[in-house]
Motif scaffolding. Structure first.
Motif, PDB file in Angstrom:
ATOM      1  N   UNK A  64       0.931  -1.265  -0.116  1.00  0.00           N
ATOM      2  CA  UNK A  64       0.076  -0.001  -0.048  1.00  0.00           C
ATOM      3  C   UNK A  64       0.693   1.267  -0.059  1.00  0.00           C
ATOM      4  N   UNK A  65       0.519   2.367  -0.919  1.00  0.00           N
ATOM      5  CA  UNK A  65       1.557   3.396  -1.026  1.00  0.00           C
ATOM      6  C   UNK A  65       0.491   4.583  -0.433  1.00  0.00           C
ATOM      7  N   UNK A  66       1.069   5.373   0.185  1.00  0.00           N
ATOM      8  CA  UNK A  66       0.327   6.511   0.984  1.00  0.00           C
ATOM      9  C   UNK A  66      -0.039   7.462  -0.006  1.00  0.00           C
ATOM     10  N   UNK A  67      -0.832   7.387  -1.005  1.00  0.00           N
ATOM     11  CA  UNK A  67      -1.174   8.232  -1.916  1.00  0.00           C
ATOM     12  C   UNK A  67      -2.889   8.371  -2.120  1.00  0.00           C
ATOM     13  N   UNK A  68      -3.554   9.195  -2.473  1.00  0.00           N
ATOM     14  CA  UNK A  68      -4.826   9.306  -2.637  1.00  0.00           C
ATOM     15  C   UNK A  68      -5.406   9.513  -1.246  1.00  0.00           C
ATOM     16  N   UNK A  69      -6.659   9.526  -1.392  1.00  0.00           N
ATOM     17  CA  UNK A  69      -7.471   9.470   0.019  1.00  0.00           C
ATOM     18  C   UNK A  69      -7.203   8.231   0.940  1.00  0.00           C
ATOM     19  N   UNK A  70      -7.164   7.155   0.315  1.00  0.00           N
ATOM     20  CA  UNK A  70      -6.753   6.051   1.357  1.00  0.00           C
ATOM     21  C   UNK A  70      -5.557   5.222   1.137  1.00  0.00           C
ATOM     22  N   UNK A  71      -4.902   5.645   0.074  1.00  0.00           N
ATOM     23  CA  UNK A  71      -3.644   4.903  -0.253  1.00  0.00           C
ATOM     24  C   UNK A  71      -3.972   3.966  -1.611  1.00  0.00           C
ATOM     25  N   UNK A  72      -3.099   3.360  -2.365  1.00  0.00           N
ATOM     26  CA  UNK A  72      -3.129   2.915  -3.629  1.00  0.00           C
ATOM     27  C   UNK A  72      -2.069   1.657  -3.388  1.00  0.00           C
ATOM     28  N   UNK A  73      -2.448   0.548  -3.917  1.00  0.00           N
ATOM     29  CA  UNK A  73      -1.729  -0.626  -4.185  1.00  0.00           C
ATOM     30  C   UNK A  73      -1.520  -1.203  -5.678  1.00  0.00           C
ATOM     31  N   UNK A  74      -0.521  -0.975  -6.337  1.00  0.00           N
ATOM     32  CA  UNK A  74      -0.343  -1.633  -7.728  1.00  0.00           C
ATOM     33  C   UNK A  74       0.285  -3.113  -7.769  1.00  0.00           C
ATOM     34  N   UNK A  75      -0.381  -3.926  -8.732  1.00  0.00           N
ATOM     35  CA  UNK A  75       0.184  -4.979  -8.889  1.00  0.00           C
ATOM     36  C   UNK A  75       0.532  -5.495 -10.424  1.00  0.00           C
ATOM     37  N   UNK A  76       1.624  -6.087 -10.519  1.00  0.00           N
ATOM     38  CA  UNK A  76       1.523  -6.791 -11.881  1.00  0.00           C
ATOM     39  C   UNK A  76       1.238  -8.162 -11.651  1.00  0.00           C
ATOM     40  N   UNK A  77      -0.058  -8.366 -12.270  1.00  0.00           N
ATOM     41  CA  UNK A  77      -0.420  -9.675 -12.172  1.00  0.00           C
ATOM     42  C   UNK A  77      -0.223 -10.461 -13.318  1.00  0.00           C
ATOM     43  N   UNK A  78       0.793 -11.451 -12.908  1.00  0.00           N
ATOM     44  CA  UNK A  78       1.497 -12.236 -14.148  1.00  0.00           C
ATOM     45  C   UNK A  78       0.630 -13.516 -14.484  1.00  0.00           C
ATOM     46  N   UNK A  79      -0.497 -13.732 -13.656  1.00  0.00           N
ATOM     47  CA  UNK A  79      -1.366 -14.973 -14.121  1.00  0.00           C
ATOM     48  C   UNK A  79      -2.322 -14.630 -14.951  1.00  0.00           C
ATOM     49  N   UNK A  80      -3.193 -13.235 -15.109  1.00  0.00           N
ATOM     50  CA  UNK A  80      -3.935 -12.737 -15.842  1.00  0.00           C
ATOM     51  C   UNK A  80      -3.246 -11.561 -16.790  1.00  0.00           C
ATOM     52  N   UNK A  81      -1.889 -11.313 -16.288  1.00  0.00           N
ATOM     53  CA  UNK A  81      -1.263 -10.384 -17.194  1.00  0.00           C
ATOM     54  C   UNK A  81      -2.182  -8.930 -17.519  1.00  0.00           C
ATOM     55  N   UNK A  82      -1.859  -8.440 -16.344  1.00  0.00           N
ATOM     56  CA  UNK A  82      -2.686  -7.132 -16.188  1.00  0.00           C
ATOM     57  C   UNK A  82      -1.816  -6.339 -15.057  1.00  0.00           C
TER      58      UNK A  82
END
Length: 318
Positions: A64-82
């Protein structure tokens, strides 16, 4: 369920670098874009530990990154490739990982962060790459080999578990097991507790003040590269800073490991681990023996820093 040695060995995938070099190069730059976003919004932690990515069951995550109102998590999904962005209590948004330019990935990522209410402002040029092209100007089309990426992810998951096990045998300061997007290497680092001589810097496209803070204290560091850079094929590495006298001539395990004078570190080809009957045991022997060489030759106070490997549900003795 108990896995036999042969079953464990069979699960280590083939990841020949040459076969997916272009995809790997693109993925490296994609992780830099996401990593720089995390870096821009996360309070500084010693040795740049606040900027890294972590392997999980689906790919790589920022946490979780402390950005925006509540935080943002970014993921590289290598199973669905997104590439997925999530905020607490809200639905996730994503875009496909597919053939595209770095500039297009950058544009899609900026739009993604805007959509979840984040601030997509971050440094727009790669680090640790000679003669870098700004992300927005890198318009060359890049391939995306989904099968190779999945095999790379499978390797990261297996390697992370061995690194985590190795990490538990040390009660001194030790890093998380994390991926540095600057050089796309999964790493774990042990510290002697003593200050180190000032690092000379000179890492391509990386401010010397960051390098010097990263190496402010003596370390024995090990990690994994998928290939490229100083070592063309996928490989494990281990080095010490400062490098103690005699380190390059130390006897380490397994027999396939060697000291690379150009890189200034011990190297163990990934293929030697993958092909072994017990890959985890072979990799642990490399991690333990190269650390031992660094600690012994560097005069570390090993008795106060080391401990038995951790076991589930068993507290450390006081």
């Amino acid at each position: 369920m108990t896995h036999t040695t042969s079953q464990k060995a069979a699960s280590w995938p083939e990841i020949p670098y040459v076969a997916w070099a272009e995809t790997c190069g693109a993925l490296h730059l994609f992780t830099q874009i996401v990593g720089k976003y995390r870096l821009a919004h996360t309070p500084w932690v010693n040795h740049s530990w606040h900027a890294t990515l972590y392997a999980n069951g689906r790919g790589l995550t920022t946490a979780l990154i402390p950005d925006g109102p509540d935080g943002v998590e970014v993921m590289f999904d290598f199973l669905d490739h997104r590439v997925v962005a999530e905020t607490p209590g809200h639905e996730s948004v994503s875009f496909a990982l597919e053939p595209m330019s770095v500039a297009e990935f950058h544009q899609r990522f900026v739009e993604l962060i805007n959509t979840v209410g984040g601030n997509p402002q971050f440094h727009g040029q790669p680090n640790e790459i000679p003669n870098p092209t700004p992300f927005e100007d890198d318009t060359r089309s890049r391939p995306y080999d989904a099968d190779a990426v999945q095999r790379f992810h499978q390797a990261l998951v297996l390697i992370s578990q061995v690194f985590q096990q190795f990490r538990t045998g040390f009660i001194g300061k030790v890093s998380p097991v994390h991926l540095f997007w600057g050089s796309l290497d999964l790493a774990v680092t042990r510290f002697s507790g003593r200050p180190a001589p000032e690092h000379p810097g000179g890492v391509p496209e990386l401010p010397d003040e960051i390098t010097r803070e990263a190496y402010s204290h003596e370390v024995s560091s090990a990690g994994f590269w998928p290939g490229g850079g100083p070592i063309e094929a996928a490989a494990f590495y281990s080095y010490a800073y400062p490098t103690p006298a005699g380190f390059d001539a130390a006897t380490v395990m397994p027999a396939d490991a060697y000291y690379d004078k150009n890189a200034g570190e011990f190297i163990l080809p990934y293929e030697a681990v993958r092909a072994a009957s017990d890959p985890e045991k072979v990799l642990l022997s490399f991690l333990e023996s190269t650390y031992t060489a660094a600690a012994e030759l560097g005069g570390w106070d090993r008795s106060s820093l080391e401990c038995p490997t951790g076991k589930p549900l068993i507290p450390r003795p006081i």
